[in-house]
Design an enzyme around this catalytic site. Sequence first.
Site, PDB file in Angstrom:
ATOM      1  N   SER A 160      47.577  36.281  40.335  1.00  0.00           N
ATOM      2  CA  SER A 160      46.706  36.869  41.147  1.00  0.00           C
ATOM      3  C   SER A 160      46.233  36.235  42.327  1.00  0.00           C
ATOM      4  O   SER A 160      47.217  36.240  43.404  1.00  0.00           O
ATOM      5  CB  SER A 160      45.410  36.640  40.322  1.00  0.00           C
ATOM      6  OG  SER A 160      44.463  37.364  40.544  1.00  0.00           O
ATOM      7  N   ASP A 253      46.250  47.724  36.319  1.00  0.00           N
ATOM      8  CA  ASP A 253      45.901  46.762  37.192  1.00  0.00           C
ATOM      9  C   ASP A 253      45.508  47.219  38.736  1.00  0.00           C
ATOM     10  O   ASP A 253      46.392  47.891  39.419  1.00  0.00           O
ATOM     11  CB  ASP A 253      46.871  45.650  37.234  1.00  0.00           C
ATOM     12  CG  ASP A 253      46.197  44.370  38.249  1.00  0.00           C
ATOM     13  OD1 ASP A 253      45.200  44.523  38.742  1.00  0.00           O
ATOM     14  OD2 ASP A 253      47.132  43.436  38.154  1.00  0.00           O
ATOM     15  N   HIS A 283      45.270  43.189  34.381  1.00  0.00           N
ATOM     16  CA  HIS A 283      45.282  41.867  35.051  1.00  0.00           C
ATOM     17  C   HIS A 283      44.848  40.830  33.960  1.00  0.00           C
ATOM     18  O   HIS A 283      43.913  41.102  33.237  1.00  0.00           O
ATOM     19  CB  HIS A 283      44.433  42.058  36.340  1.00  0.00           C
ATOM     20  CG  HIS A 283      44.459  41.007  37.361  1.00  0.00           C
ATOM     21  ND1 HIS A 283      45.252  41.143  38.301  1.00  0.00           N
ATOM     22  CD2 HIS A 283      43.875  39.915  37.567  1.00  0.00           C
ATOM     23  CE1 HIS A 283      45.095  40.511  39.029  1.00  0.00           C
ATOM     24  NE2 HIS A 283      44.223  39.518  38.601  1.00  0.00           N
TER      25      HIS A 283
END
Length: 312
Positions: A160, A253, A283
Amino acid sequence: MPHPRLTPPLRSVRGRLAPPRHPPLPSLPPQEARAAYEKAAGVLEINAPALARIEDFHIPARDGHALPARLYAGQGAQLPALLYFHGGGFTIGSIATHDTLCRELSRQSGCAVVSLDYRLAPEHRFPRAVHDSWDALQWLARHGQRLGLDPARLAVGGDSAGGTLAAVCAILAMETGLPLALQLLFYPGTAARQELPSHQHYREGLLLDATLIDYFFAQYIAPHEREDWRFAPLNAPDVEGVAPAWFGLAECDPLVDEGLAYGDKLRAAGVPVQLEIYRGVVHEFLKMGRAIPEARAAHRDAARALAKALNP
């Protein structure tokens, strides 16, 4: 309602990911959001594997601040190493929240992993996290031998926001001639704005939604700074010669199209790219290995790519 593409195991644990009795992260001050995330971080993790070496130490930043770091390694000297940056929207997350993941990457790859606690927003806004990450990589290249590491065999990685930092460090390394074997990118953010189709398609009802993304970025960066490639690697003017990339993306995601677009940018510049999309997961799925088979598959795939790149 969960998206219809979610796998059955993910549907079954969805209630545990965001219990209704817990306030949503965007409703909390950053300090409370960090504590809530840390408390929940291990709920769906696999059991943390034991390793021969786990050592806490500090890396000096350019302003003299001592950045906490943790080394994970097996037996042996002059091991190749991955410098890992945790996720959390530049606002939450820590060495502790990603401890199990880093242990597992080290165990399966046979490489050392160094996990960094870069400084978080809003106390430390853009580009502080970039500076801390780049300072740590340069230090590791110069002084890794002190830790029994081989500075000639380095990789960067993260998930991320940490994937964003890894991608940025790979570009900085290319520009300065610091050799890297791999950039290991789990669902990285790469775009300046949330305009790609996946942001609309997955904007609500999943673990990472539009409200949470807006919350994180409001803490971290001013709107007029978002075109800076150190926040949005898709805006980097030149990525030719950057380290080869391995991507692990989640299908469901908001960031999946950003990862795909960055993979395309690297390929267009002649950079070797291996990209895996894990179907029906969201995610943060990497940290759900106890319940989600795709998480364990991603651990294996990433560790295999890391071992291959660092042990040619």
